[in-house]
Design a protein around this motif. Sequence first.
Motif, PDB file in Angstrom:
ATOM      1  N   THR A 193       0.837  -1.193   0.000  1.00 27.37           N
ATOM      2  CA  THR A 193       0.000   0.000   0.000  1.00 27.37           C
ATOM      3  C   THR A 193       0.877   1.251   0.000  1.00 27.37           C
ATOM      4  OG1 THR A 193      -1.606  -1.228   1.295  1.00 27.37           O
ATOM      5  CG2 THR A 193      -1.900   1.161   1.186  1.00 27.37           C
ATOM      6  N   GLU A 194       0.413   2.259  -0.651  1.00 22.08           N
ATOM      7  CA  GLU A 194       1.105   3.547  -0.677  1.00 22.08           C
ATOM      8  C   GLU A 194       1.427   3.996   0.744  1.00 22.08           C
ATOM      9  OE1 GLU A 194      -1.310   6.457  -2.605  1.00 22.08           O
ATOM     10  OE2 GLU A 194       0.399   7.611  -3.336  1.00 22.08           O
ATOM     11  N   GLY A 195       2.697   4.451   0.946  1.00 24.01           N
ATOM     12  CA  GLY A 195       3.111   4.906   2.267  1.00 24.01           C
ATOM     13  C   GLY A 195       3.712   3.820   3.141  1.00 24.01           C
ATOM     14  N   ALA A 196       3.520   2.569   2.754  1.00 27.41           N
ATOM     15  CA  ALA A 196       4.005   1.442   3.565  1.00 27.41           C
ATOM     16  C   ALA A 196       5.481   1.156   3.274  1.00 27.41           C
ATOM     17  CB  ALA A 196       3.152   0.211   3.273  1.00 27.41           C
ATOM     18  N   ILE A 197       5.981   0.101   3.941  1.00 29.37           N
ATOM     19  CA  ILE A 197       7.353  -0.385   3.734  1.00 29.37           C
ATOM     20  C   ILE A 197       7.253  -1.794   3.147  1.00 29.37           C
ATOM     21  CG2 ILE A 197       9.510  -1.046   4.873  1.00 29.37           C
ATOM     22  CD1 ILE A 197       8.822   0.949   7.092  1.00 29.37           C
ATOM     23  N   VAL A 198       8.122  -2.106   2.200  1.00 33.77           N
ATOM     24  CA  VAL A 198       8.130  -3.454   1.642  1.00 33.77           C
ATOM     25  C   VAL A 198       9.565  -3.944   1.551  1.00 33.77           C
ATOM     26  CG1 VAL A 198       8.291  -2.820  -0.804  1.00 33.77           C
ATOM     27  CG2 VAL A 198       7.117  -4.917  -0.154  1.00 33.77           C
ATOM     28  N   GLN A 199       9.746  -5.237   1.799  1.00 28.66           N
ATOM     29  CA  GLN A 199      11.070  -5.865   1.731  1.00 28.66           C
ATOM     30  C   GLN A 199      11.036  -6.954   0.666  1.00 28.66           C
ATOM     31  OE1 GLN A 199      13.126  -6.929   5.456  1.00 28.66           O
ATOM     32  NE2 GLN A 199      13.610  -8.925   4.566  1.00 28.66           N
ATOM     33  N   ILE A 200      11.929  -6.864  -0.288  1.00 27.58           N
ATOM     34  CA  ILE A 200      12.019  -7.862  -1.368  1.00 27.58           C
ATOM     35  C   ILE A 200      13.284  -8.675  -1.149  1.00 27.58           C
ATOM     36  CG2 ILE A 200      12.116  -8.237  -3.850  1.00 27.58           C
ATOM     37  CD1 ILE A 200      10.850  -5.463  -4.210  1.00 27.58           C
ATOM     38  N   ASN A 201      13.101  -9.964  -0.960  1.00 28.68           N
ATOM     39  CA  ASN A 201      14.230 -10.842  -0.659  1.00 28.68           C
ATOM     40  C   ASN A 201      14.833 -11.468  -1.909  1.00 28.68           C
ATOM     41  OD1 ASN A 201      13.924 -10.470   2.145  1.00 28.68           O
ATOM     42  ND2 ASN A 201      12.325 -12.033   2.208  1.00 28.68           N
ATOM     43  N   CYS A 202      16.103 -11.805  -1.794  1.00 32.43           N
ATOM     44  CA  CYS A 202      16.820 -12.452  -2.900  1.00 32.43           C
ATOM     45  C   CYS A 202      17.836 -13.417  -2.304  1.00 32.43           C
ATOM     46  CB  CYS A 202      17.522 -11.390  -3.744  1.00 32.43           C
ATOM     47  SG  CYS A 202      18.650 -12.037  -4.991  1.00 32.43           S
ATOM     48  N   THR A 203      17.794 -14.662  -2.721  1.00 27.92           N
ATOM     49  CA  THR A 203      18.819 -15.622  -2.311  1.00 27.92           C
ATOM     50  C   THR A 203      19.572 -16.072  -3.552  1.00 27.92           C
ATOM     51  OG1 THR A 203      17.268 -17.466  -2.470  1.00 27.92           O
ATOM     52  CG2 THR A 203      17.533 -16.443  -0.312  1.00 27.92           C
ATOM     53  N   TYR A 204      20.852 -16.342  -3.363  1.00 32.92           N
ATOM     54  CA  TYR A 204      21.657 -16.678  -4.536  1.00 32.92           C
ATOM     55  C   TYR A 204      22.634 -17.801  -4.229  1.00 32.92           C
ATOM     56  CZ  TYR A 204      25.316 -13.817  -2.312  1.00 32.92           C
ATOM     57  OH  TYR A 204      26.237 -13.307  -1.435  1.00 32.92           O
ATOM     58  N   GLN A 205      22.904 -18.578  -5.256  1.00 37.47           N
ATOM     59  CA  GLN A 205      23.955 -19.592  -5.225  1.00 37.47           C
ATOM     60  C   GLN A 205      24.686 -19.460  -6.557  1.00 37.47           C
ATOM     61  OE1 GLN A 205      21.189 -22.930  -4.604  1.00 37.47           O
ATOM     62  NE2 GLN A 205      22.431 -23.523  -2.852  1.00 37.47           N
ATOM     63  N   THR A 206      25.859 -18.887  -6.523  1.00 35.88           N
ATOM     64  CA  THR A 206      26.617 -18.675  -7.753  1.00 35.88           C
ATOM     65  C   THR A 206      28.046 -19.153  -7.571  1.00 35.88           C
ATOM     66  OG1 THR A 206      27.146 -16.418  -7.064  1.00 35.88           O
ATOM     67  CG2 THR A 206      25.230 -16.686  -8.486  1.00 35.88           C
ATOM     68  N   SER A 207      28.689 -19.486  -8.679  1.00 32.84           N
ATOM     69  CA  SER A 207      30.059 -20.012  -8.600  1.00 32.84           C
ATOM     70  C   SER A 207      31.060 -18.910  -8.283  1.00 32.84           C
ATOM     71  CB  SER A 207      30.420 -20.708  -9.908  1.00 32.84           C
ATOM     72  OG  SER A 207      30.219 -19.829 -10.999  1.00 32.84           O
ATOM     73  N   GLY A 208      30.738 -17.683  -8.587  1.00 35.91           N
ATOM     74  CA  GLY A 208      31.611 -16.547  -8.286  1.00 35.91           C
ATOM     75  C   GLY A 208      30.783 -15.401  -7.749  1.00 35.91           C
ATOM     76  N   PHE A 209      31.430 -14.462  -7.092  1.00 39.06           N
ATOM     77  CA  PHE A 209      30.694 -13.318  -6.531  1.00 39.06           C
ATOM     78  C   PHE A 209      31.602 -12.099  -6.504  1.00 39.06           C
ATOM     79  CE2 PHE A 209      27.313 -11.386  -4.118  1.00 39.06           C
ATOM     80  CZ  PHE A 209      27.946 -10.459  -3.314  1.00 39.06           C
ATOM     81  N   ASN A 210      31.126 -11.035  -7.118  1.00 38.04           N
ATOM     82  CA  ASN A 210      31.833  -9.763  -7.054  1.00 38.04           C
ATOM     83  C   ASN A 210      30.813  -8.643  -6.925  1.00 38.04           C
ATOM     84  OD1 ASN A 210      33.830  -7.831  -7.090  1.00 38.04           O
ATOM     85  ND2 ASN A 210      34.087  -7.863  -9.307  1.00 38.04           N
ATOM     86  N   GLY A 211      29.905  -8.827  -5.994  1.00 38.98           N
ATOM     87  CA  GLY A 211      28.935  -7.772  -5.734  1.00 38.98           C
ATOM     88  C   GLY A 211      27.529  -8.158  -6.149  1.00 38.98           C
ATOM     89  N   LEU A 212      26.567  -7.563  -5.465  1.00 39.88           N
ATOM     90  CA  LEU A 212      25.159  -7.807  -5.766  1.00 39.88           C
ATOM     91  C   LEU A 212      24.489  -6.473  -6.051  1.00 39.88           C
ATOM     92  CD1 LEU A 212      22.789 -10.317  -4.129  1.00 39.88           C
ATOM     93  CD2 LEU A 212      22.019  -7.947  -4.376  1.00 39.88           C
ATOM     94  N   PHE A 213      23.704  -6.463  -7.105  1.00 36.06           N
ATOM     95  CA  PHE A 213      23.047  -5.249  -7.572  1.00 36.06           C
ATOM     96  C   PHE A 213      21.528  -5.415  -7.497  1.00 36.06           C
ATOM     97  CE2 PHE A 213      26.490  -2.881  -9.666  1.00 36.06           C
ATOM     98  CZ  PHE A 213      27.489  -3.842  -9.689  1.00 36.06           C
ATOM     99  N   TRP A 214      20.878  -4.308  -7.260  1.00 36.06           N
ATOM    100  CA  TRP A 214      19.430  -4.227  -7.433  1.00 36.06           C
ATOM    101  C   TRP A 214      19.144  -3.187  -8.521  1.00 36.06           C
ATOM    102  CZ3 TRP A 214      15.666  -7.252  -5.362  1.00 36.06           C
ATOM    103  CH2 TRP A 214      16.006  -8.049  -4.264  1.00 36.06           C
ATOM    104  N   TYR A 215      18.286  -3.592  -9.456  1.00 33.62           N
ATOM    105  CA  TYR A 215      17.846  -2.703 -10.516  1.00 33.62           C
ATOM    106  C   TYR A 215      16.328  -2.592 -10.454  1.00 33.62           C
ATOM    107  CZ  TYR A 215      22.308  -2.596 -13.093  1.00 33.62           C
ATOM    108  OH  TYR A 215      23.623  -2.382 -13.482  1.00 33.62           O
ATOM    109  N   GLN A 216      15.820  -1.443 -10.886  1.00 37.46           N
ATOM    110  CA  GLN A 216      14.381  -1.246 -11.044  1.00 37.46           C
ATOM    111  C   GLN A 216      14.058  -1.226 -12.531  1.00 37.46           C
ATOM    112  OE1 GLN A 216      12.655   2.787 -10.727  1.00 37.46           O
ATOM    113  NE2 GLN A 216      11.386   2.011  -9.058  1.00 37.46           N
ATOM    114  N   GLN A 217      12.979  -1.884 -12.903  1.00 41.55           N
ATOM    115  CA  GLN A 217      12.583  -1.886 -14.308  1.00 41.55           C
ATOM    116  C   GLN A 217      11.088  -1.658 -14.429  1.00 41.55           C
ATOM    117  OE1 GLN A 217      13.124  -5.558 -16.571  1.00 41.55           O
ATOM    118  NE2 GLN A 217      13.456  -4.419 -18.456  1.00 41.55           N
TER     119      GLN A 217
END
Lengths: 110, 118
Positions: free
Chosen positions: A13-37
Amino acid sequence: GQNIDQPTEMTATEGAIVQINCTYQTSGFNGLFWYQQHAGEAPTFLSYNVLDGLEEKGRFSSFLSRSKGYSYLLLKELQMKDSASYLCAVRDDNTDKLIFGTGTRLQVFP
Amino acid sequence: NAGVMQNPRHLVRRRGQEARLRCSPMKGHSHVYWYRQLPEEGLKFMVYLQKENIIDESGMPKERFSAEFPKEGPSILRIQQVVRGDSAAYFCASSPTGPTSVGPYEQYFGPGTRLTVT
């Protein structure tokens, strides 16, 4: 293998707070990004985490736990214009390519 | 500073034709990435190029697809003999640095080319 999981859809709802979760399993890691589309548009950069902890940027915050392979994007004071897809992406440490989750479609209601 | 430019924005091709998608990176960026987004799906990496070099093409189908980033001019993603399954949005992204650097340098995305195969 490479696997990034996010919820497919969320509503809030407008004005509220929302949390979007992301779990990952990757062979390499050099940072995690969030993009809006927004529908029919290009992804735009929101946040970047490479060390554990919380990064705050106005109404948007992003958290990372490398040991748990977990991140979340927190959106505060939701506005109607925040209705969009939110993409979690891990950067490969060899070639910098981004490995994306399928995205979370957020709908904000008045 | 103009952003990443892609053209055309929309492209319609009949099955069997060739599709040629162009990407001009941001000024000063020499690293180009191509991604494909199928309807209702996430972005999938296809290929990473630097000027005159293909660095990683692990996400590119082995047949019919090719990419180049010449010394002069835009990067080109070429799809030969298109099929209906190639219908998707193709995004190009550029960044100023490569894997030898560290930092929050994000990839900047272009507006995409929406390919429709009829």
